[in-house]
Scaffold this motif. Structure first.
Motif, short mmCIF file in Angstrom:
data_model
loop_
_atom_site.label_atom_id
_atom_site.label_comp_id
_atom_site.label_asym_id
_atom_site.label_seq_id
_atom_site.Cartn_x
_atom_site.Cartn_y
_atom_site.Cartn_z
N PHE A 100 43.26 173.15 47.32
CA PHE A 100 42.80 173.39 45.95
C PHE A 100 42.96 172.15 45.08
O PHE A 100 42.16 171.94 44.16
CB PHE A 100 43.52 174.61 45.36
CG PHE A 100 43.04 175.89 45.94
CD1 PHE A 100 41.86 176.47 45.49
CD2 PHE A 100 43.71 176.50 46.98
CE1 PHE A 100 41.37 177.64 46.04
CE2 PHE A 100 43.24 177.67 47.55
CZ PHE A 100 42.06 178.25 47.09
N LEU A 104 42.54 183.93 52.36
CA LEU A 104 43.82 184.03 51.65
C LEU A 104 44.39 185.44 51.66
O LEU A 104 45.59 185.63 51.70
CB LEU A 104 43.67 183.56 50.20
CG LEU A 104 43.67 182.05 49.97
CD1 LEU A 104 43.56 181.76 48.49
CD2 LEU A 104 44.94 181.41 50.53
N GLU A 129 39.00 191.51 43.29
CA GLU A 129 38.65 190.61 42.18
C GLU A 129 37.41 189.78 42.52
O GLU A 129 36.50 189.63 41.71
CB GLU A 129 39.85 189.70 41.91
CG GLU A 129 39.74 188.90 40.64
CD GLU A 129 40.95 187.98 40.46
OE1 GLU A 129 42.09 188.48 40.55
OE2 GLU A 129 40.74 186.78 40.26
N GLY A 161 37.18 176.61 39.88
CA GLY A 161 38.30 176.85 38.97
C GLY A 161 39.53 177.32 39.74
O GLY A 161 40.29 178.16 39.28
N ASN A 162 39.69 176.78 40.94
CA ASN A 162 40.82 177.10 41.84
C ASN A 162 40.84 178.54 42.34
O ASN A 162 41.84 179.00 42.88
CB ASN A 162 42.17 176.78 41.18
CG ASN A 162 42.42 175.28 41.10
OD1 ASN A 162 41.86 174.52 41.89
ND2 ASN A 162 43.23 174.87 40.17
N ARG A 163 39.72 179.25 42.18
CA ARG A 163 39.68 180.62 42.71
C ARG A 163 39.23 180.64 44.16
O ARG A 163 39.52 181.55 44.91
CB ARG A 163 38.72 181.48 41.90
CG ARG A 163 39.12 181.67 40.45
CD ARG A 163 38.08 182.47 39.69
NE ARG A 163 36.72 181.91 39.82
CZ ARG A 163 35.68 182.31 39.14
NH1 ARG A 163 35.80 183.30 38.27
NH2 ARG A 163 34.49 181.77 39.31
N PHE A 214 44.97 188.72 53.42
CA PHE A 214 44.93 189.69 54.51
C PHE A 214 46.32 190.22 54.79
O PHE A 214 47.32 189.60 54.51
CB PHE A 214 44.29 189.12 55.76
CG PHE A 214 44.98 187.92 56.34
CD1 PHE A 214 44.47 186.66 56.14
CD2 PHE A 214 46.13 188.05 57.09
CE1 PHE A 214 45.09 185.56 56.68
CE2 PHE A 214 46.77 186.95 57.62
CZ PHE A 214 46.25 185.69 57.41
N THR A 223 52.45 176.36 50.13
CA THR A 223 52.00 176.69 48.77
C THR A 223 50.48 176.80 48.66
O THR A 223 49.95 177.08 47.58
CB THR A 223 52.48 175.61 47.78
OG1 THR A 223 52.05 174.32 48.26
CG2 THR A 223 53.99 175.61 47.67
N ALA A 224 49.77 176.59 49.76
CA ALA A 224 48.30 176.64 49.77
C ALA A 224 47.71 175.80 48.65
O ALA A 224 46.76 176.18 47.98
CB ALA A 224 47.80 178.09 49.68
N SER A 225 48.30 174.64 48.41
CA SER A 225 47.89 173.84 47.26
C SER A 225 47.09 172.58 47.62
O SER A 225 46.37 172.06 46.78
CB SER A 225 49.13 173.43 46.46
OG SER A 225 50.03 172.73 47.29
N GLU A 265 41.33 179.03 57.11
CA GLU A 265 42.75 179.35 57.07
C GLU A 265 43.61 178.15 57.45
O GLU A 265 44.74 178.03 57.00
CB GLU A 265 43.05 180.57 57.96
CG GLU A 265 43.01 180.34 59.46
CD GLU A 265 41.59 180.14 59.99
OE1 GLU A 265 40.62 180.42 59.26
OE2 GLU A 265 41.46 179.69 61.15
N VAL A 300 44.54 176.17 54.24
CA VAL A 300 45.47 176.77 53.26
C VAL A 300 46.75 177.22 53.96
O VAL A 300 47.41 178.16 53.55
CB VAL A 300 44.82 177.94 52.49
CG1 VAL A 300 43.71 177.43 51.59
CG2 VAL A 300 44.26 179.00 53.44
N ALA A 301 47.12 176.49 55.04
CA ALA A 301 48.28 176.87 55.83
C ALA A 301 49.56 176.22 55.32
O ALA A 301 50.65 176.55 55.79
CB ALA A 301 48.06 176.51 57.30
N ASP A 302 49.46 175.29 54.37
CA ASP A 302 50.68 174.74 53.79
C ASP A 302 51.34 175.86 52.98
O ASP A 302 50.68 176.76 52.46
CB ASP A 302 50.39 173.51 52.93
CG ASP A 302 49.26 173.71 51.92
OD1 ASP A 302 48.31 174.45 52.24
OD2 ASP A 302 49.33 173.14 50.82
#
Lengths: 314, 109
Positions: free
Chosen positions: A144, A173, A186, A152-154, A175, A139-141, A132, A135-137
């Motif tokens: 990735f 991602l 998914e 595939g960025n999933r 919760f 945009t969580a980008s 976590e 991916v705290a920025d």
């Protein structure tokens, strides 16, 4: 051949005795396919019989590059020590899996430093799953853009290595506030399809950042829908589930499934429920390297047996 | 293409659609402290147009993430802050994406 059978049985027996001999080590032998053992003692003495087998990979976790507070003002230094420990292993495998919290604050400069330090690992493959903190920025980008390609960025993907099927999952991602993290419908659907049709004798290693079983819900140490994933994995004879996040070793065996959390290379965290929250735990400087480390997984093709060994920096 | 970039595009799109979210120094303001893995106060009632500032007092980083994905901070290190102006009445639930056990509510009247 009869001789081989005898040898296999005696080897199993020997491992069983050794595992029972280890302090506080959980052990199960179901269908002759799974032996989790805490081999820290054997590792400390050098290669013993229990460390034999094919070195499969080393798990590194929670490097938290960017952290600079009292619990460890030099996380880049302890990651460098970890890399040196790995590179110097006589039984060094060709693969490392990082189970997340590569960075502390998802900043580009932190990812750059981590990538530079991790690039010194003498491996042919480095796999990752985000924590976590990665991916705290907003945009969580950042994660990735650097590590998204294999999935595939999933964030979830699988691959095979030395006859073992590896599944990387992402549970940081999705919760809802005031509840546990989850994998989501998914991803679970993908997991079911990915495992379908695979032989039950294929050893499976699952890796994700947050614990895949409920260790301590008040601190969010669990995954809400992990039970559904375990439902798909239960038929396999050997499943090893590796997580990070809690910066300490907790393990459990459930049928053919072994759960294990790795130490951090940055700082320890309190035992569940012993502090206001799961923040960094300050320990005396001489104790710190004893609480940081990696997990090593080795594999015996016959009878398809995985062993786990935890190694500390000191 | 995967779903992930599509979600990112959506968030960026939302951000672009509401660019005037900067703090208005003349408007009403309120502060929420993040301390010991909790938002304090956990429930805050404000009037429309109030700018709420969350300040993290923990050593551990936190984020402020609304369930609507409009209230959305990056990682807040110790003593860092994030502000958001609430221009529409309603009840807003939010949490921390690093610690799912944390939650808070803003009631805008």
């Amino acid at each position: 051949m009869p001789a081989d059978t005898v040898n296999a049985v005696s080897r199993r027996h020997a491992l069983k005795c050794l595992a029972y001999g280890g302090a506080g080590t959980l052990f199960t032998l179901a269908g002759g396919v799974l032996t989790p053992a805490n081999l820290a003692r054997a590792a400390a003495k050098g290669a013993g019989p229990a460390t034999a087998g094919i070195p499969l990979f080393v798990q590194i976790s929670d490097t938290h590059i960017g952290f600079s507070k009292d619990a460890n003002p030099d996380v880049a230094g302890t990651l460098t020590q970890t890399v040196e420990l790995f590179n110097a292993m006589p039984d060094r495998p060709d693969m490392v899996i990082h189970t997340g919290d590569i960075t502390h604050l998802s900043k580009p400069a932190e990812f750059d430093t981590a990538a530079l330090l991790l690039s010194k690992l003498r491996v042919t493959e480095l796999h990752t799953t985000p924590g976590e903190h990665d991916v705290a920025d907003a945009t969580a980008s950042e994660y990735f853009s650097r590590y998204g390609k294999p999935s595939g960025n999933r964030g979830y993907y699988s691959f095979d290595h030395h006859g073992v099927h590896f599944v990387g999952l992402i549970n940081v991602l999705q919760f809802k506030a005031n509840s546990l993290a989850s994998l989501g419908a998914e991803q679970l659907e993908w997991l079911e399809a990915d495992l379908k049709g695979r032989s039950a004798s294929t050893p499976v290693v699952v890796f994700a950042h947050m614990p895949m079983w409920n260790i301590y819900e008040p601190w969010g140490w669990g995954t809400a829908d992990a039970g559904q994933a375990m439902g798909y994995l239960r038929r396999f004879g050997s499943v090893t589930v590796l997580n990070g996040h809690i910066h300490q070793i907790v393990q459990k065996v459930e049928g053919h499934i072994t759960f294990h959390t790795a130490r951090s290379t940055a700082y320890p965290q309190p035992v569940a429920g012993t502090a206001p929250g799961p923040g960094p735990l300050k320990v005396p400087p001489d104790r710190l390297p004893k609480m940081l480390g990696v997990s090593m997984v080795s594999f015996r093709p016959h009878p398809g047996l995985l062993t786990l060994a935890d190694r500390t920096l000191a | 293409m995967s779903r992930r970039p599509a979600m990112l595009t959506l968030w960026l799109g939302l951000a672009a659609a509401v660019p005037a979210r900067a703090v208005d120094p003349a408007g009403p303001a309120a502060t929420i402290e993040i301390r010991d893995f909790a938002f304090a106060p956990r429930t805050l009632t404000i009037v429309v147009g109030t700018t709420v500032t969350w300040r993290n007092r923990d050593e551990e980083p936190h984020t402020v993430r609304g369930t609507d994905e409009v209230v959305r901070s990056g990682a807040l290190d110790q003593n860092e802050a994030y502000s958001f102006r609430f221009d529409k009445p309603g009840t807003y639930h939010y949490g921390c994406s690093i610690h799912p056990q944390m939650s808070g509510t803003i009631v805008v009247q």
